[in-house]
Motif scaffolding. Structure first.
Motif, PDB file in Angstrom:
ATOM      1  N   PRO A  93      11.873   5.679   0.688  1.00  0.00           N
ATOM      2  CA  PRO A  93      10.447   5.551   0.976  1.00  0.00           C
ATOM      3  C   PRO A  93      10.074   4.070   0.908  1.00  0.00           C
ATOM      4  O   PRO A  93      10.406   3.391  -0.067  1.00  0.00           O
ATOM      5  CB  PRO A  93       9.766   6.334  -0.161  1.00  0.00           C
ATOM      6  N   SER A  94       9.441   3.579   1.954  1.00  0.00           N
ATOM      7  CA  SER A  94       9.123   2.152   2.005  1.00  0.00           C
ATOM      8  C   SER A  94       8.002   1.927   3.003  1.00  0.00           C
ATOM      9  O   SER A  94       7.973   2.565   4.063  1.00  0.00           O
ATOM     10  CB  SER A  94      10.382   1.384   2.453  1.00  0.00           C
ATOM     11  N   ILE A 136      11.210   5.558   5.311  1.00  0.00           N
ATOM     12  CA  ILE A 136      10.011   6.284   5.743  1.00  0.00           C
ATOM     13  C   ILE A 136       8.792   5.784   4.987  1.00  0.00           C
ATOM     14  O   ILE A 136       8.807   5.672   3.756  1.00  0.00           O
ATOM     15  CB  ILE A 136      10.175   7.811   5.525  1.00  0.00           C
ATOM     16  N   ILE A 138       4.672   6.437   4.203  1.00  0.00           N
ATOM     17  CA  ILE A 138       3.688   7.524   4.296  1.00  0.00           C
ATOM     18  C   ILE A 138       2.335   6.996   4.786  1.00  0.00           C
ATOM     19  O   ILE A 138       1.371   7.741   4.861  1.00  0.00           O
ATOM     20  CB  ILE A 138       3.539   8.336   2.987  1.00  0.00           C
ATOM     21  N   GLY A 139       2.260   5.727   5.137  1.00  0.00           N
ATOM     22  CA  GLY A 139       1.012   5.189   5.677  1.00  0.00           C
ATOM     23  C   GLY A 139       0.938   3.689   5.468  1.00  0.00           C
ATOM     24  O   GLY A 139       1.711   3.130   4.688  1.00  0.00           O
ATOM     25  N   TYR A 141      -0.318   1.358   3.723  1.00  0.00           N
ATOM     26  CA  TYR A 141      -0.854   0.891   2.453  1.00  0.00           C
ATOM     27  C   TYR A 141       0.331   0.811   1.504  1.00  0.00           C
ATOM     28  O   TYR A 141       1.406   1.341   1.812  1.00  0.00           O
ATOM     29  CB  TYR A 141      -1.929   1.856   1.902  1.00  0.00           C
ATOM     30  N   LEU A 143       2.043   1.467  -2.232  1.00  0.00           N
ATOM     31  CA  LEU A 143       2.003   2.129  -3.543  1.00  0.00           C
ATOM     32  C   LEU A 143       2.911   1.348  -4.487  1.00  0.00           C
ATOM     33  O   LEU A 143       3.713   0.523  -4.056  1.00  0.00           O
ATOM     34  CB  LEU A 143       2.489   3.567  -3.413  1.00  0.00           C
TER      35      LEU A 143
HETATM   36  N1  ADE Z   1       6.383   2.452  -1.257  1.00  0.00           N
HETATM   37  C1  ADE Z   1       5.302   1.682  -1.392  1.00  0.00           C
HETATM   38  N2  ADE Z   1       4.399   1.927  -0.459  1.00  0.00           N
HETATM   39  C2  ADE Z   1       4.905   2.899   0.334  1.00  0.00           C
HETATM   40  C3  ADE Z   1       4.429   3.581   1.484  1.00  0.00           C
HETATM   41  N3  ADE Z   1       3.254   3.316   2.033  1.00  0.00           N
HETATM   42  N4  ADE Z   1       5.217   4.520   2.018  1.00  0.00           N
HETATM   43  C4  ADE Z   1       6.424   4.777   1.477  1.00  0.00           C
HETATM   44  N5  ADE Z   1       6.919   4.164   0.410  1.00  0.00           N
HETATM   45  C5  ADE Z   1       6.178   3.226  -0.162  1.00  0.00           C
END
Ligand code: ADE
Length: 254
Positions: A93-94, A136, A138-139, A141, A143
């Motif tokens: 996840p990135s 992948i 998730i949007g 922004y 996290l």
């Molecule tokens: N790690 C930090 N932000 C992320 C995002 N938007 N989607 C997936 N992994 C993440």
């Protein structure tokens, strides 16, 4: 993995406890109990070799924060390959990844085994990407870690694994499944603070209810997500329903 498990999900994280949010509640908990999915939630620290179980160090180049070490991820990867006789299918996840959607979820739901590498801080050493199959997002922004995105991805893809969600129909009516938003839902009472449930839903006429819901879904998508509607391939029935929607709207305004 037992014979009955249809899917095995392995997670590598420094906060394995976080995954209780998905494994201990609702449909995923039930899917685990039914043997449809098996989780291996591993602590990345168990793949370190030093006394202090270090998983991150300051990034090279200065003036940035901590970066997750490549070594523990590679150690896991090598051990997995030795034990299973095949390479794991790795997802990172990135925010740099392809934006997640139902199509990606559906593809992932076909795989028997998935592995998630969860990063923290500034992310994972870039060289770990050499052993990843997909990044992948998730949007658009950021996290603070990969755990929440991994949970989002897992929850969505498991909805596509047969028998995880009780009724197939409910998945197929979900928003985005057919390129449209879901129709509206109502429950008791039939009138609440002066607001009435559309009468047709109380009629028991299933054919009419079905048509009403399809129209509701089309109209909702046009009004709330015109971008989705523009890309939707319309069937002959959709077009007929659209004509009816226009006629009904017209009649309301004359
Ligand atoms: N790690 C930090 N932000 C992320 C995002 N938007 N989607 C997936 N992994 C993440």
């Amino acid at each position: 993995m037992s014979q009955n498990n249809k899917m095995e999900i392995t997670i590598l994280s420094i906060f394995p406890e976080m995954f209780k949010i998905i494994t201990d509640y609702g449909i995923i908990k039930k899917a685990i109990e039914k043997g449809i999915v098996k989780f291996n939630i591993l602590n990345l620290r168990d793949f370190t070799t030093d006394k202090h179980k270090v998983t991150d160090k300051p990034g090279y180049g200065g003036r940035n924060g901590m970066v997750m070490l490549a070594e523990p991820f590679f150690r896991f990867y090598d051990e997995y390959e030795q034990r299973n006789g095949c390479k794991p299918y790795v997802i990172i996840p990135s925010p740099e990844g392809k934006t997640f959607n139902n199509e990606i979820a559906r593809e992932l739901s076909q795989k028997e085994k998935l592995v998630f590498f969860c990063g923290r801080y500034e992310g994972i050493d870039e060289r770990v990407k050499a052993i990843a199959d997909q990044e992948i997002s998730i949007g658009d922004y950021v996290l603070t870690g990969g755990e929440l995105p991994a949970m989002v991805i897992i929850e969505v893809l498991l909805r596509f694994v047969p028998e995880v969600v009780g009724s197939r129909e409910s998945v197929e009516n979900d928003s985005f499944y057919n390129g449209l938003l879901d129709h509206s839902h109502y429950t008791k009472p039939a009138e609440f603070r002066g607001m009435k449930v559309p009468e047709i839903l109380l009629s028991g006429d299933h054919k009419k209810i079905e048509q009403f819901r399809k129209k509701d879904s089309l109209l909702k998508t046009i009004l709330k997500r015109p971008d989705l509607f523009v890309n939707k391939e319309l069937s002959f029935e959709d077009k007929q329903l659209l004509v009816e929607i226009v006629q009904e709207l017209y009649q309301r305004h004359v």
